[in-house]
Motif scaffolding. Structure first.
Motif, short mmCIF file in Angstrom:
data_model
loop_
_atom_site.label_atom_id
_atom_site.label_comp_id
_atom_site.label_asym_id
_atom_site.label_seq_id
_atom_site.Cartn_x
_atom_site.Cartn_y
_atom_site.Cartn_z
N GLY A 186 0.78 -1.28 0.15
CA GLY A 186 0.06 0.10 -0.06
C GLY A 186 0.89 1.37 0.08
O GLY A 186 2.11 1.26 0.37
N VAL A 216 -2.65 7.18 6.95
CA VAL A 216 -3.85 6.32 7.25
C VAL A 216 -3.68 4.84 7.08
O VAL A 216 -4.33 4.10 7.68
CB VAL A 216 -5.13 6.88 6.07
CG1 VAL A 216 -4.65 6.42 4.71
CG2 VAL A 216 -6.37 6.06 6.38
N LYS A 217 -2.71 4.36 6.33
CA LYS A 217 -2.36 2.81 5.94
C LYS A 217 -1.73 2.45 7.35
O LYS A 217 -1.58 1.16 7.60
CB LYS A 217 -1.39 2.51 4.79
CG LYS A 217 -2.11 3.18 3.50
CD LYS A 217 -3.45 2.04 3.38
CE LYS A 217 -4.01 2.54 1.93
NZ LYS A 217 -5.29 1.75 1.84
N ASP A 218 -0.95 3.22 8.11
CA ASP A 218 -0.57 3.04 9.48
C ASP A 218 0.51 1.57 9.32
O ASP A 218 0.58 0.94 10.31
CB ASP A 218 -1.60 2.62 10.39
CG ASP A 218 -0.96 2.86 11.96
OD1 ASP A 218 -0.12 3.49 11.84
OD2 ASP A 218 -1.68 2.29 12.63
N GLN A 219 1.21 1.88 8.42
CA GLN A 219 2.44 0.65 8.52
C GLN A 219 3.16 0.75 9.92
O GLN A 219 3.87 -0.26 10.03
CB GLN A 219 3.34 0.84 7.31
CG GLN A 219 2.66 0.35 5.92
CD GLN A 219 2.01 1.67 5.19
OE1 GLN A 219 1.87 2.75 5.71
NE2 GLN A 219 1.72 1.49 3.91
N LEU A 222 -3.09 -5.54 6.92
CA LEU A 222 -3.38 -4.14 6.70
C LEU A 222 -3.90 -3.49 7.76
O LEU A 222 -5.08 -3.74 8.41
CB LEU A 222 -4.66 -4.37 5.66
CG LEU A 222 -5.11 -3.06 5.04
CD1 LEU A 222 -3.97 -2.73 4.06
CD2 LEU A 222 -6.34 -3.12 4.03
N SER A 263 -4.64 -0.54 8.52
CA SER A 263 -5.20 0.81 8.16
C SER A 263 -5.86 1.38 9.46
O SER A 263 -6.76 0.83 9.83
CB SER A 263 -6.15 1.05 6.96
OG SER A 263 -5.30 0.40 5.76
N GLU A 269 -10.63 2.62 5.97
CA GLU A 269 -10.46 1.63 4.74
C GLU A 269 -11.56 1.45 4.01
O GLU A 269 -12.80 1.22 4.49
CB GLU A 269 -9.62 0.39 5.16
CG GLU A 269 -9.11 -0.61 4.00
CD GLU A 269 -7.80 0.09 3.37
OE1 GLU A 269 -7.99 0.39 2.17
OE2 GLU A 269 -6.87 0.47 3.95
N SER A 317 -10.63 -2.87 -0.10
CA SER A 317 -9.44 -2.84 -0.28
C SER A 317 -9.02 -3.87 -1.49
O SER A 317 -9.17 -5.01 -1.27
CB SER A 317 -8.44 -3.22 1.07
OG SER A 317 -7.05 -3.31 0.60
#
Length: 210
Positions: free
Chosen positions: A25, A30-33, A102, A104, A107, A110
């Motif tokens: 991603g 917002v994806k918060d890896q 994921l 996130s 979302e 996805s």
């Protein structure tokens, strides 16, 4: 099934018992890896025996790339985290993973989760938005609260520690995307690509590894 690990970093291929946790991603807040990295850091202290088997792949590019790379260094995760950037060989990368994550903060439906399911991967996702439509907790994956690093660590640890459960969830992911999303031509195209990359052996058999 046969896991395609030739694409992974060379040093990783020297180990037979690693479990590859991956996400795909854009590298944005917002994806918060970041939560995935924090979960790994927690696991080092809470489950060191599992941490030694953990490998993380973060695929994508975006405004947080440098910050995430710096966090990898700060948390001393350099040996277990690979950030290959934006790639055009996502099917091959998914084929090398054992679990898709994921984390996130928000979302929709996805595409990357659908791709992961088409690739026959169990999914760990935050319990938000469209993730709730794609992932049924305990059925084809695990759902965790947003921003809860402890819960994410626990979910990852549970699948690292239980190969049979990875196999079961992986099989259900593949079945679920075929049966419930076969109306979507995009998903059908994903399935065709992954079937080609992975071969018939990707449909997981009960006695084989996830």
């Amino acid at each position: 099934n046969v896991k395609s690990d030739a694409i992974l970093p060379g040093p990783w291929r020297d180990f037979d018992d690693i479990v590859v946790i991956g996400t795909v991603g854009r590298l944005t807040p917002v994806k918060d890896q970041r939560s995935l990295l924090l979960a790994a850091a927690v696991m080092r202290h809470t489950r060191p025996e599992l941490f030694g088997r953990l490998r993380i792949v973060i695929v994508g590019d975006g405004p947080l790339k440098q910050a995430l790379a710096a966090q990898v260094d700060e948390l001393d995760l350099t040996d277990i985290v690979w950030m290959p950037g934006s790639r055009d060989d996502v099917p091959a990368l998914l084929a090398a993973m054992d679990v898709f994550v994921l984390p996130s903060l928000a979302e929709g439906i996805s595409n990357t989760v659908l791709e992961a399911m088409a690739a026959g991967l169990p999914v760990i996702a935050t319990a938000v938005g469209g993730n709730l439509e794609l992932v049924e907790d305990g059925d084809n994956g695990l759902l965790v609260p947003v921003g809860d690093h402890g819960a994410l660590t626990g979910a990852i640890a549970s699948l690292l520690d239980d190969e049979a459960e990875r196999v079961r969830l992986a099989r259900e992911s593949h079945r679920r995307v075929r049966e419930r999303f076969d109306w979507n031509r995009t998903v059908e195209s994903y399935i065709g690509v992954y079937d080609e990359v992975l071969g018939a052996s990707r449909v997981v058999n009960p006695g084989e590894a996830a």
